[in-house]
Design a protein around this motif. Structure first.
Motif, PDB file in Angstrom:
ATOM      1  N   GLY A 203       0.716  -0.884   0.032  1.00 17.41           N
ATOM      2  CA  GLY A 203       0.055  -0.086   0.163  1.00 17.41           C
ATOM      3  C   GLY A 203       0.807   1.005   0.048  1.00 17.41           C
ATOM      4  N   PHE A 204       2.176   1.670   0.070  1.00 16.43           N
ATOM      5  CA  PHE A 204       2.423   2.797   0.707  1.00 16.43           C
ATOM      6  C   PHE A 204       3.535   2.102   0.019  1.00 16.43           C
ATOM      7  CE2 PHE A 204       2.639   2.244   5.999  1.00 16.43           C
ATOM      8  CZ  PHE A 204       2.339   3.817   5.607  1.00 16.43           C
ATOM      9  N   MET A 205       3.818   1.374  -1.010  1.00 22.94           N
ATOM     10  CA  MET A 205       4.209   1.366  -2.532  1.00 22.94           C
ATOM     11  C   MET A 205       3.158   2.162  -3.026  1.00 22.94           C
ATOM     12  SD  MET A 205       6.888  -1.901  -2.455  1.00 22.94           S
ATOM     13  CE  MET A 205       6.684  -1.888  -4.702  1.00 22.94           C
ATOM     14  N   ARG A 206       2.148   1.843  -3.350  1.00 21.20           N
ATOM     15  CA  ARG A 206       1.154   2.138  -4.542  1.00 21.20           C
ATOM     16  C   ARG A 206       1.024   3.725  -4.235  1.00 21.20           C
ATOM     17  NH1 ARG A 206      -2.370  -0.648  -7.353  1.00 21.20           N
ATOM     18  NH2 ARG A 206      -3.297   0.755  -8.884  1.00 21.20           N
ATOM     19  N   LEU A 207       1.126   4.211  -2.885  1.00 25.13           N
ATOM     20  CA  LEU A 207       1.219   5.371  -2.461  1.00 25.13           C
ATOM     21  C   LEU A 207       2.393   6.660  -2.858  1.00 25.13           C
ATOM     22  CD1 LEU A 207      -0.956   7.404  -1.598  1.00 25.13           C
ATOM     23  CD2 LEU A 207       0.493   7.119   1.176  1.00 25.13           C
ATOM     24  N   LEU A 208       3.578   5.608  -2.817  1.00 27.26           N
ATOM     25  CA  LEU A 208       4.738   6.984  -3.243  1.00 27.26           C
ATOM     26  C   LEU A 208       4.690   7.019  -4.867  1.00 27.26           C
ATOM     27  CD1 LEU A 208       7.191   5.288  -0.424  1.00 27.26           C
ATOM     28  CD2 LEU A 208       6.431   7.280  -0.477  1.00 27.26           C
ATOM     29  N   THR A 209       4.294   5.618  -5.318  1.00 26.11           N
ATOM     30  CA  THR A 209       4.397   5.461  -6.716  1.00 26.11           C
ATOM     31  C   THR A 209       3.199   6.523  -7.250  1.00 26.11           C
ATOM     32  OG1 THR A 209       3.023   3.729  -7.030  1.00 26.11           O
ATOM     33  CG2 THR A 209       5.696   4.138  -7.357  1.00 26.11           C
ATOM     34  N   TRP A 210       2.806   7.956  -7.209  1.00 27.02           N
ATOM     35  CA  TRP A 210       2.124   8.546  -7.005  1.00 27.02           C
ATOM     36  C   TRP A 210       1.480   9.180  -8.501  1.00 27.02           C
ATOM     37  CZ3 TRP A 210      -1.583  10.287  -3.635  1.00 27.02           C
ATOM     38  CH2 TRP A 210      -3.023  11.644  -4.448  1.00 27.02           C
ATOM     39  N   ASN A 211       2.409   9.045  -9.572  1.00 25.77           N
ATOM     40  CA  ASN A 211       1.591   8.872 -10.905  1.00 25.77           C
ATOM     41  C   ASN A 211       1.808   7.316 -11.972  1.00 25.77           C
ATOM     42  OD1 ASN A 211       2.594  11.393 -11.026  1.00 25.77           O
ATOM     43  ND2 ASN A 211       4.584  11.575 -11.037  1.00 25.77           N
ATOM     44  N   GLY A 212       2.015   6.271 -10.941  1.00 25.24           N
ATOM     45  CA  GLY A 212       1.924   5.387 -11.730  1.00 25.24           C
ATOM     46  C   GLY A 212       2.492   4.449 -12.653  1.00 25.24           C
ATOM     47  N   SER A 213       3.694   4.979 -13.244  1.00 24.37           N
ATOM     48  CA  SER A 213       4.574   4.415 -14.056  1.00 24.37           C
ATOM     49  C   SER A 213       5.998   4.033 -14.499  1.00 24.37           C
ATOM     50  CB  SER A 213       5.359   6.638 -14.601  1.00 24.37           C
ATOM     51  OG  SER A 213       5.599   6.659 -13.204  1.00 24.37           O
ATOM     52  N   SER A 214       5.824   3.565 -12.514  1.00 21.50           N
ATOM     53  CA  SER A 214       6.485   2.130 -12.266  1.00 21.50           C
ATOM     54  C   SER A 214       6.693   0.995 -12.618  1.00 21.50           C
ATOM     55  CB  SER A 214       7.159   1.906 -10.959  1.00 21.50           C
ATOM     56  OG  SER A 214       5.969   1.866 -10.353  1.00 21.50           O
ATOM     57  N   LYS A 215       5.120   0.603 -12.602  1.00 18.27           N
ATOM     58  CA  LYS A 215       4.268  -0.750 -14.350  1.00 18.27           C
ATOM     59  C   LYS A 215       3.683  -0.267 -15.173  1.00 18.27           C
ATOM     60  CE  LYS A 215       5.042  -3.093  -9.980  1.00 18.27           C
ATOM     61  NZ  LYS A 215       4.618  -3.980  -8.534  1.00 18.27           N
ATOM     62  N   GLY A 216       3.628   0.096 -15.933  1.00 21.80           N
ATOM     63  CA  GLY A 216       3.519   0.074 -17.376  1.00 21.80           C
ATOM     64  C   GLY A 216       1.503   0.869 -17.321  1.00 21.80           C
ATOM     65  N   ARG A 217       1.479  -0.592 -17.260  1.00 27.79           N
ATOM     66  CA  ARG A 217      -1.052   0.706 -17.332  1.00 27.79           C
ATOM     67  C   ARG A 217      -0.644   0.273 -16.213  1.00 27.79           C
ATOM     68  NH1 ARG A 217       0.981  -4.173 -21.369  1.00 27.79           N
ATOM     69  NH2 ARG A 217      -0.545  -5.643 -18.847  1.00 27.79           N
ATOM     70  N   MET A 218      -0.378  -0.015 -14.806  1.00 26.31           N
ATOM     71  CA  MET A 218      -1.137   0.711 -13.689  1.00 26.31           C
ATOM     72  C   MET A 218      -1.487   2.227 -13.839  1.00 26.31           C
ATOM     73  SD  MET A 218       0.520   0.461 -10.007  1.00 26.31           S
ATOM     74  CE  MET A 218       1.137  -1.086  -9.503  1.00 26.31           C
ATOM     75  N   LEU A 219      -2.896   1.589 -12.759  1.00 25.50           N
ATOM     76  CA  LEU A 219      -3.332   3.987 -13.131  1.00 25.50           C
ATOM     77  C   LEU A 219      -2.824   3.898 -12.050  1.00 25.50           C
ATOM     78  CD1 LEU A 219      -7.022   2.906 -13.862  1.00 25.50           C
ATOM     79  CD2 LEU A 219      -4.932   4.264 -15.334  1.00 25.50           C
ATOM     80  N   PRO A 220      -2.734   5.368 -11.463  1.00 21.25           N
ATOM     81  CA  PRO A 220      -1.760   6.393 -10.629  1.00 21.25           C
ATOM     82  C   PRO A 220      -3.069   6.131  -9.491  1.00 21.25           C
ATOM     83  CG  PRO A 220      -2.556   8.123 -12.530  1.00 21.25           C
ATOM     84  CD  PRO A 220      -2.876   6.792 -13.104  1.00 21.25           C
ATOM     85  N   ILE A 221      -2.614   6.304  -8.604  1.00 22.83           N
ATOM     86  CA  ILE A 221      -3.740   6.542  -6.799  1.00 22.83           C
ATOM     87  C   ILE A 221      -4.263   7.012  -7.245  1.00 22.83           C
ATOM     88  CG2 ILE A 221      -2.240   7.068  -5.264  1.00 22.83           C
ATOM     89  CD1 ILE A 221      -4.387   3.973  -4.633  1.00 22.83           C
TER      90      ILE A 221
END
Length: 407
Positions: A203-221
């Motif tokens: 959850g914290f990793m998902r929160l830190l990657t605010w733009n969601g660009s680290s895993k391609g198609r993952m939508l930003p939080i």
């Protein structure tokens, strides 16, 4: 010779005779009325004690039913939550599983190829999310003037503050909810089993990657917060309205039923049971009405996480989830275009299974607890109806030296 001597009543006072006669009758009447009043008082006390015992028994039964319902909701019904979510995120599935019967062979195949415990995956994270939701809400309500609960008599300001409290709570929990969703739907045979507190790290990793660009198609939080909060607050208020309306209707029905019998208790003994049933009706109504929106939201949360789920078309294989939605509207249009309207209701049969099992457990528990408490309660022996005793009839009066008979 006077009349008294002629009648042979010399030395006898008629006034005294009448007084003794009435005194004897009055004593008998007082004794009979006292016995009747005493028996009525005993019957009244017995009825009051019986009513108190019935209220206490209903309270114990209601408490037991609530505890069992909580266990059923969080533990026994979790397999159906797993099946429902796996069906919702599978965008290329051939079967929709809208009716419950189609899920039975799938569950059997999952049990054969994996184990029955695979249906309880993600249970720990789900419980943690619910606890986190309550903890965050309680913390925010203590540091802000926002009320944690509202009633029908709350002001408009309190209503909006309460809604704001719910929105902020859902927004804070959103990244951890995404991590919990992944643990719930991923296959056990194709993924490593997560630890109990991995949802906090993810959850914290998902929160830190605010733009969601680290895993391609993952939508930003930030793109997930708005639809998650919108669905959560809409479902909450629908549940609240249904619960309040159902509670009022059941109370009115109960009062009308009591008035038809000519008795209206001052305090309604089964208020807790009415509130419990109304809350369950509100939860069911919210889940049913917002099921398509929940399908869209779960697909958005899972996109780009590289999750492998069980193939619920057969229950014998696994498959990856590969989607490329740009947002809620795109997901909705793509689902209608490729899967039809029933695509939004994939896994609805699991929801029917979930609440059917929940209600069955509640009814069985209430029946067993009622029977057990009835057997343990020893009813008192019923009082005999009072006998109306009439005063003794005086047939003769003895006077020294003479005896007089009366009819």
């Amino acid at each position: 010779m006077n009349s008294a001597n002629m009648a042979g009543l010399e030395g006898f006072s008629g006034a005294n005779l009448n007084l003794n006669l009435y005194d004897t009758r009055d004593d008998a009447l007082w004794e009979s009325e006292g016995l009747l009043v005493h028996q009525q008082m005993q019957r009244s006390r017995s009825m009051t004690k019986s009513n108190d015992d019935d209220i206490a028994l209903k309270k114990y039964v209601g408490t037991g039913v609530q505890v069992v319902s909580l266990i059923a909701e969080n533990l026994l019904c979790h397999p159906f939550v797993v099946l429902r979510r796996q069906c919702q995120v599978h965008n290329n599935s051939k079967k929709t599983h809208i009716i419950p019967i189609t899920l039975v062979p799938v569950m059997c195949h999952l049990h054969q190829h994996q184990s029955i415990t695979t249906l309880w995956k993600g249970l720990g994270s789900t419980l943690l999310i619910r606890g986190m939701h309550k903890g965050v809400e309680d913390l925010i309500s203590k540091v802000t003037p926002w009320p944690k609960e509202i009633t029908w008599y709350s002001t408009l300001k309190q209503f909006f503050q309460h809604a704001l409290l719910k929105c902020v709570t859902i927004a804070v929990v959103t990244p951890f909810y995404s991590a919990s969703l992944v643990e719930t739907v991923q296959s056990d045979i194709a993924s490593e089993k997560p630890g109990l507190f991995d949802i906090f790290r993810e959850g914290f990793m998902r929160l830190l990657t605010w733009n969601g660009s680290s895993k391609g198609r993952m939508l930003p939080i930030w793109a997930l917060v708005l639809p998650t909060v919108t669905l959560g607050i809409a479902r909450y208020f629908v549940q609240m309205v249904v619960e309040g309306s159902a509670s009022r209707l059941m109370l009115v029905r109960y009062r009308n039923k009591q008035e038809s019998t000519g008795a209206l208790p001052r305090n309604i003994p089964n208020t807790a049971e009415i509130e419990f049933n109304a809350a369950l009706m509100g939860t069911i109504a919210g889940d049913v009405l917002f099921y398509p929106f929940e399908t869209i939201l779960h697909r958005l949360h899972l996109q780009g996480t590289r999750t492998i789920v069980d193939n619920l078309d057969t229950g014998r294989s696994v498959l990856p989830i590969l989607t490329n939605y740009h947002g809620p509207v795109d997901c909705y249009e793509s689902c209608l275009r490729n899967e039809g309207v029933f695509g939004l209701y994939k896994g609805f049969g699991a929801l029917i299974f979930q609440y059917a099992a929940h209600i069955a457990v509640i009814r069985i528990t209430r029946f067993i607890l009622t029977e057990v408490t009835t057997l343990m309660h020893k009813p008192q022996k019923p009082l005999q109806p009072p006998t109306t005793s009439s005063p003794p009839v005086i047939t003769n009066i003895s006077v020294p030296g003479q005896t007089y008979l009366f009819p």
